[in-house]
Scaffold this motif. Structure first.
Motif, PDB file in Angstrom:
ATOM      1  N   LEU A  83       0.662  -1.373   0.079  1.00  0.00           N
ATOM      2  CA  LEU A  83      -0.116  -0.052  -0.157  1.00  0.00           C
ATOM      3  C   LEU A  83       0.868   1.215  -0.102  1.00  0.00           C
ATOM      4  O   LEU A  83       0.646   2.240  -0.675  1.00  0.00           O
ATOM      5  N   LEU A  84       1.750   1.090   0.698  1.00  0.00           N
ATOM      6  CA  LEU A  84       2.786   2.326   0.817  1.00  0.00           C
ATOM      7  C   LEU A  84       3.333   2.767  -0.551  1.00  0.00           C
ATOM      8  O   LEU A  84       3.861   3.714  -1.083  1.00  0.00           O
ATOM      9  N   GLU A  85       3.866   1.473  -1.200  1.00  0.00           N
ATOM     10  CA  GLU A  85       4.492   1.747  -2.458  1.00  0.00           C
ATOM     11  C   GLU A  85       3.620   2.265  -3.435  1.00  0.00           C
ATOM     12  O   GLU A  85       4.030   2.762  -4.529  1.00  0.00           O
ATOM     13  N   ASP A  88       3.039   5.842  -3.477  1.00  0.00           N
ATOM     14  CA  ASP A  88       4.189   6.589  -3.422  1.00  0.00           C
ATOM     15  C   ASP A  88       4.696   7.104  -2.020  1.00  0.00           C
ATOM     16  O   ASP A  88       5.338   8.249  -2.190  1.00  0.00           O
ATOM     17  N   ILE A  89       4.271   6.605  -1.117  1.00  0.00           N
ATOM     18  CA  ILE A  89       4.839   7.030   0.334  1.00  0.00           C
ATOM     19  C   ILE A  89       6.176   6.697   0.674  1.00  0.00           C
ATOM     20  O   ILE A  89       7.109   7.604   0.963  1.00  0.00           O
ATOM     21  N   PHE A  90       6.200   5.275   0.134  1.00  0.00           N
ATOM     22  CA  PHE A  90       7.782   4.854   0.733  1.00  0.00           C
ATOM     23  C   PHE A  90       8.284   3.982  -0.512  1.00  0.00           C
ATOM     24  O   PHE A  90       7.364   2.836  -0.775  1.00  0.00           O
ATOM     25  N   VAL A  91       9.142   4.158  -1.501  1.00  0.00           N
ATOM     26  CA  VAL A  91       9.420   3.313  -2.516  1.00  0.00           C
ATOM     27  C   VAL A  91      10.886   2.957  -2.342  1.00  0.00           C
ATOM     28  O   VAL A  91      11.627   4.028  -2.295  1.00  0.00           O
TER      29      VAL A  91
END
Length: 99
Positions: A83-85, A88-91
């Motif tokens: 979900l974060l990826e 684009d919150i944490f990639v």
């Protein structure tokens, strides 16, 4: 060790409380001493309780409890990372390789 360290200031405080009282004319100390008792090992009259029943906790039971919760935790963390990826919150970047 830690409980002994915490009890020392409490003992010093209760001993000095009578000395530091504002009523200097009174010779009696108004400090009440509480006796600590563990009700899990003794009765209110002071008798020692019998040992509790021991429940065997074997390797099979421990495995039956730990494995499903580890699996559920892995699924939750994997879905949250996806979900974060996706947003684009944490990639994670591949630049960290020191080849």
């Amino acid at each position: 060790m830690a409980t002994g360290t915490l009890r020392l200031p409490l003992r010093l405080f209760t001993r000095n409380a009578g000395v530091v009282s504002r009523n200097a004319g009174s010779k009696t100390s108004n400090v009440t001493r509480t006796t600590q008792s563990r009700t899990a090992v003794s009765t209110s009259t002071g008798g020692v309780l019998p040992k509790p029943d021991k429940t065997p906790f074997g390797l099979i039971r421990m495995t039956a409890v730990v494995v499903p919760f580890l699996y559920v935790g892995t699924l939750i963390s994997k879905n949250f990372a996806a979900l974060l990826e996706e947003h684009d919150i944490f990639v994670p970047e591949d630049d960290d390789d020191d080849d």
